[in-house]
Design an enzyme around this catalytic site. Structure first.
Site, PDB file in Angstrom:
ATOM      1  N   SER A   1       7.147  -3.689   0.335  1.00 38.62           N
ATOM      2  CA  SER A   1       6.723  -4.994   0.839  1.00 38.62           C
ATOM      3  C   SER A   1       6.588  -6.006  -0.289  1.00 38.62           C
ATOM      4  O   SER A   1       6.532  -7.206  -0.037  1.00 38.62           O
ATOM      5  CB  SER A   1       5.361  -4.853   1.515  1.00 38.62           C
ATOM      6  OG  SER A   1       4.418  -4.443   0.543  1.00 38.62           O
TER       7      SER A   1
ATOM      8  N   THR B   1       3.408   2.887   3.530  1.00 43.52           N
ATOM      9  CA  THR B   1       3.264   2.387   4.900  1.00 43.52           C
ATOM     10  C   THR B   1       4.591   2.505   5.654  1.00 43.52           C
ATOM     11  O   THR B   1       4.638   2.983   6.794  1.00 43.52           O
ATOM     12  CB  THR B   1       2.799   0.908   4.871  1.00 43.52           C
ATOM     13  OG1 THR B   1       1.702   0.790   3.966  1.00 43.52           O
ATOM     14  CG2 THR B   1       2.401   0.432   6.241  1.00 43.52           C
TER      15      THR B   1
ATOM     16  N   CYS C   1      -0.921   4.100  -1.733  1.00 42.36           N
ATOM     17  CA  CYS C   1      -0.163   2.849  -1.577  1.00 42.36           C
ATOM     18  C   CYS C   1       0.418   2.574  -2.953  1.00 42.36           C
ATOM     19  O   CYS C   1      -0.306   2.678  -3.958  1.00 42.36           O
ATOM     20  CB  CYS C   1      -1.091   1.713  -1.148  1.00 42.36           C
ATOM     21  SG  CYS C   1      -0.358   0.059  -1.305  1.00 42.36           S
TER      22      CYS C   1
ATOM     23  N   CYS D   1       7.280   2.712  -0.512  1.00 43.92           N
ATOM     24  CA  CYS D   1       6.143   2.151   0.218  1.00 43.92           C
ATOM     25  C   CYS D   1       5.610   3.243   1.149  1.00 43.92           C
ATOM     26  O   CYS D   1       6.368   3.778   1.974  1.00 43.92           O
ATOM     27  CB  CYS D   1       6.648   0.961   1.032  1.00 43.92           C
ATOM     28  SG  CYS D   1       5.442   0.303   2.192  1.00 43.92           S
TER      29      CYS D   1
ATOM     30  N   TYR E   1       2.803  -5.206   4.436  1.00 46.73           N
ATOM     31  CA  TYR E   1       3.216  -4.372   5.577  1.00 46.73           C
ATOM     32  C   TYR E   1       2.002  -3.714   6.222  1.00 46.73           C
ATOM     33  O   TYR E   1       2.000  -3.425   7.408  1.00 46.73           O
ATOM     34  CB  TYR E   1       4.167  -3.265   5.103  1.00 46.73           C
ATOM     35  CG  TYR E   1       5.591  -3.672   4.819  1.00 46.73           C
ATOM     36  CD1 TYR E   1       6.035  -4.986   4.967  1.00 46.73           C
ATOM     37  CD2 TYR E   1       6.524  -2.709   4.396  1.00 46.73           C
ATOM     38  CE1 TYR E   1       7.361  -5.322   4.690  1.00 46.73           C
ATOM     39  CE2 TYR E   1       7.839  -3.045   4.137  1.00 46.73           C
ATOM     40  CZ  TYR E   1       8.256  -4.347   4.273  1.00 46.73           C
ATOM     41  OH  TYR E   1       9.569  -4.665   4.007  1.00 46.73           O
TER      42      TYR E   1
HETATM   43  N1  DGL Z   1       2.990  -0.803  -1.207  1.00 46.79           N
HETATM   44  C1  DGL Z   1       2.889  -0.490   0.156  1.00 46.79           C
HETATM   45  C2  DGL Z   1       2.453   0.930   0.414  1.00 46.79           C
HETATM   46  O1  DGL Z   1       2.729   1.782  -0.404  1.00 46.79           O
HETATM   47  C3  DGL Z   1       2.372  -1.479   1.144  1.00 46.79           C
HETATM   48  C4  DGL Z   1       1.390  -2.513   0.770  1.00 46.79           C
HETATM   49  C5  DGL Z   1       1.317  -3.545   1.886  1.00 46.79           C
HETATM   50  O2  DGL Z   1       2.267  -4.328   1.963  1.00 46.79           O
HETATM   51  O3  DGL Z   1       0.392  -3.509   2.687  1.00 46.79           O
HETATM   52  O4  DGL Z   1       1.862   1.227   1.417  1.00 46.79           O
END
Ligand code: DGL
Length: 274
Positions: free
Chosen positions: A11, A75, A180, A73, A42
């Site tokens: 994201s 998410t 994350c 990512c 995201y």
């Molecule tokens: N970096 C992302 C993850 O690993 C998402 C962060 C986001 O956009 O909320 O979940």
């Protein structure tokens, strides 16, 4: 020399924490990194909207010659990697919270997991945690706003971090999973708050090793099909769907392999899923 192009996306800039490990392990493979900051975070969006973004991004990366795609990512991985694998022929490597290594290393068998709001709600994460529920107490903490702090290059968001980490106070955890990819960049601030007795679990290096294994299987085929692309130079590329000046500042701060210039691209999510 290796010619496979590795596509990565997130994201925003969180996935650079994974891309750094990939670059260290596979320095000769060209990377193309897409930061979807126009649509970040995201973790606060409806999963179906994020899936449309993921599909459009995968199509962009394939058009740029990616031979393997890293969903950098958590998410996007926990919600969508299965659907992406079903829809596209290219191999995908995902990033999931490192619960298994945390359980294996834990002495107290009490583990904290920091994730985005949508990762916390994911049935896949719940199923993954259920596999270990007889071996450890696992407490998931959703951390809305934390990835955005990293996007602003605020790597010491003390007040915000304290709010989330206080949910783990008195739980006796000895492992804290950074679920994350953005949170990697907060490692020092988190360590200051939780103390040195808590091990921070980050899966960036394991993901890079998995990319390397996937490439080893792919390399003979891709070397032939990518012959032309490799003649064109094979430089790393960094693209954003958001503000270019901001992205260049982020790259200057967080990309440790010399100065790189970003580019801006437009991603058009498909209307229909399937
Ligand atoms: N970096 C992302 C993850 O690993 C998402 C962060 C986001 O956009 O909320 O979940």
């Amino acid at each position: 020399m290796s010619t496979c192009t590795i596509g990565l996306f997130d994201s925003g800039i969180g996935g650079l924490s994974v891309a750094r490990h990939v670059k260290r392990l596979l320095p000769t493979n060209p990377l193309i990194y897409l930061s979807d900051s126009q649509f970040a975070p995201y973790g606060d969006k409806m999963p179906m909207q994020v899936r449309r973004r993921c599909e459009a991004i995968v199509e962009y990366l394939l058009a740029q010659g990616a031979n393997v795609i890293v969903v950098a990512c958590n998410t996007a991985t926990v919600h969508h990697i299965q659907a992406l694998r079903e829809k596209y022929q290219v191999p995908f490597v995902g990033v999931e919270p490192g619960i298994k290594p945390a359980v294996q290393s834990s002495r107290s068998k009490r583990i904290g997991v920091m994730v985005t709001r949508q990762t916390a709600k994911s049935p896949n994460l719940a199923a993954h945690i259920a596999q270990f529920s007889t071996q450890a107490d696992i407490k998931v903490v959703a951390c809305p706003g934390l990835a955005e702090a990293v996007e602003r290059l605020d790597l010491s968001p003390g007040l915000l971090l304290r709010t989330f980490i206080s949910e783990l106070d008195g739980q006796g955890i000895d492992q804290l999973v950074l679920g994350c990819t953005h949170y990697h960049f907060l490692t020092e601030s988190i360590r200051t708050l939780v103390g040195s007795q808590v091990n921070l679990v980050d899966t960036g290096e394991a993901v890079a090793k998995q990319v390397s294994r996937v490439l080893a299987d792919l390399e003979p085929v891709a070397q032939v099909s990518n012959w032309q692309a490799s003649d064109e130079g094979g430089e790393d590329r960094f693209v954003t769907t958001g503000d270019l000046a901001r992205f260049n500042r982020q790259l200057t701060s967080l990309w440790p392999f010399g100065k790189v210039d970003g580019q801006q691209v437009a991603i058009n999510p498909l209307k229909k899923i399937g």
